[in-house]
Design a protein around this motif. Structure first.
Motif, PDB file in Angstrom:
ATOM      1  N   ILE A   1       0.866  -1.115   0.097  1.00 18.39           N
ATOM      2  CA  ILE A   1      -0.258   0.181  -0.188  1.00 18.39           C
ATOM      3  C   ILE A   1       0.690   0.910  -0.189  1.00 18.39           C
ATOM      4  O   ILE A   1       0.358   2.207  -0.429  1.00 18.39           O
ATOM      5  N   ARG A   2       2.118   1.307   0.691  1.00 14.68           N
ATOM      6  CA  ARG A   2       2.793   2.859   0.732  1.00 14.68           C
ATOM      7  C   ARG A   2       4.057   2.094   1.234  1.00 14.68           C
ATOM      8  O   ARG A   2       4.109   0.917   1.784  1.00 14.68           O
ATOM      9  N   LEU A   3       4.746   2.397   0.758  1.00 14.68           N
ATOM     10  CA  LEU A   3       6.404   2.331   0.718  1.00 14.68           C
ATOM     11  C   LEU A   3       7.750   3.773   0.261  1.00 14.68           C
ATOM     12  O   LEU A   3       7.393   4.281   0.166  1.00 14.68           O
ATOM     13  N   THR A   4       7.797   4.283   1.755  1.00 14.39           N
ATOM     14  CA  THR A   4       8.625   5.407   2.306  1.00 14.39           C
ATOM     15  C   THR A   4       9.795   4.822   2.346  1.00 14.39           C
ATOM     16  O   THR A   4      10.488   3.929   2.830  1.00 14.39           O
ATOM     17  N   THR A   5      10.668   5.796   2.558  1.00 17.97           N
ATOM     18  CA  THR A   5      12.049   5.797   3.519  1.00 17.97           C
ATOM     19  C   THR A   5      12.124   5.322   4.915  1.00 17.97           C
ATOM     20  O   THR A   5      13.082   4.418   4.955  1.00 17.97           O
ATOM     21  N   ASP A   6      10.895   5.526   5.682  1.00 12.60           N
ATOM     22  CA  ASP A   6      10.858   4.537   7.338  1.00 12.60           C
ATOM     23  C   ASP A   6       9.558   4.334   7.284  1.00 12.60           C
ATOM     24  O   ASP A   6       9.336   3.929   8.061  1.00 12.60           O
ATOM     25  N   SER A   7       8.846   4.250   6.303  1.00 14.71           N
ATOM     26  CA  SER A   7       7.393   2.976   6.237  1.00 14.71           C
ATOM     27  C   SER A   7       7.054   1.475   5.168  1.00 14.71           C
ATOM     28  O   SER A   7       6.865   2.008   3.751  1.00 14.71           O
ATOM     29  N   LEU A   8       6.527   0.994   5.524  1.00 15.16           N
ATOM     30  CA  LEU A   8       5.763  -0.083   4.518  1.00 15.16           C
ATOM     31  C   LEU A   8       5.091  -0.581   5.238  1.00 15.16           C
ATOM     32  O   LEU A   8       5.039  -1.870   6.327  1.00 15.16           O
ATOM     33  N   ILE A   9       4.137  -0.272   4.124  1.00 10.99           N
ATOM     34  CA  ILE A   9       2.769  -1.085   4.131  1.00 10.99           C
ATOM     35  C   ILE A   9       1.692  -1.848   3.619  1.00 10.99           C
ATOM     36  O   ILE A   9       2.470  -1.669   2.601  1.00 10.99           O
TER      37      ILE A   9
END
Length: 111
Positions: A87-95
């Protein structure tokens, strides 16, 4: 017209999280934010396209991985392949929408 433009900007901003970009980095160690979880409280994605999923039951699962669009494709040592939507991948979160047998949203933060 102004409300339409603002809504479009918000929609496009949210959509950018769903579609993974080539420069998005999944490499590193990720910690599950669900307290008390037994399966996969820690996931490690290495630069050589291997992944290690740790379990509280002293079990370690090893995979090769590939990011394909908004999906994570895992292949185990026996060649069995599984695909999971990110759903989401950023430098500090993975969902993840789901992950393996966990059918609920899985939220990880980078260690």
């Amino acid at each position: 017209m102004r409300k339409f433009i603002i809504g479009l900007i918000i929609l496009l901003g949210c959509a950018s999280y769903v579609q993974l970009k080539e420069n998005s980095s999944i490499h590193g160690t990720w910690i599950l934010q669900e307290k008390g979880a037994i399966n996969y409280p820690k996931i490690i994605f290495k630069n050589d396209s291997t992944a290690v999923f740790r379990s509280e039951g002293d079990t370690i699962y090893r995979f090769t991985y590939l990011l394909k669009g908004s999906d994570l494709v895992l292949k185990d040592l026996y060649g069995t392949q599984e695909t999971f939507h990110i759903i989401r991948l950023t430098t500090d979160s993975l969902i993840f929408k789901t992950l393996r047998e966990n059918q609920n949203r899985q939220i990880y933060l980078k260690e």
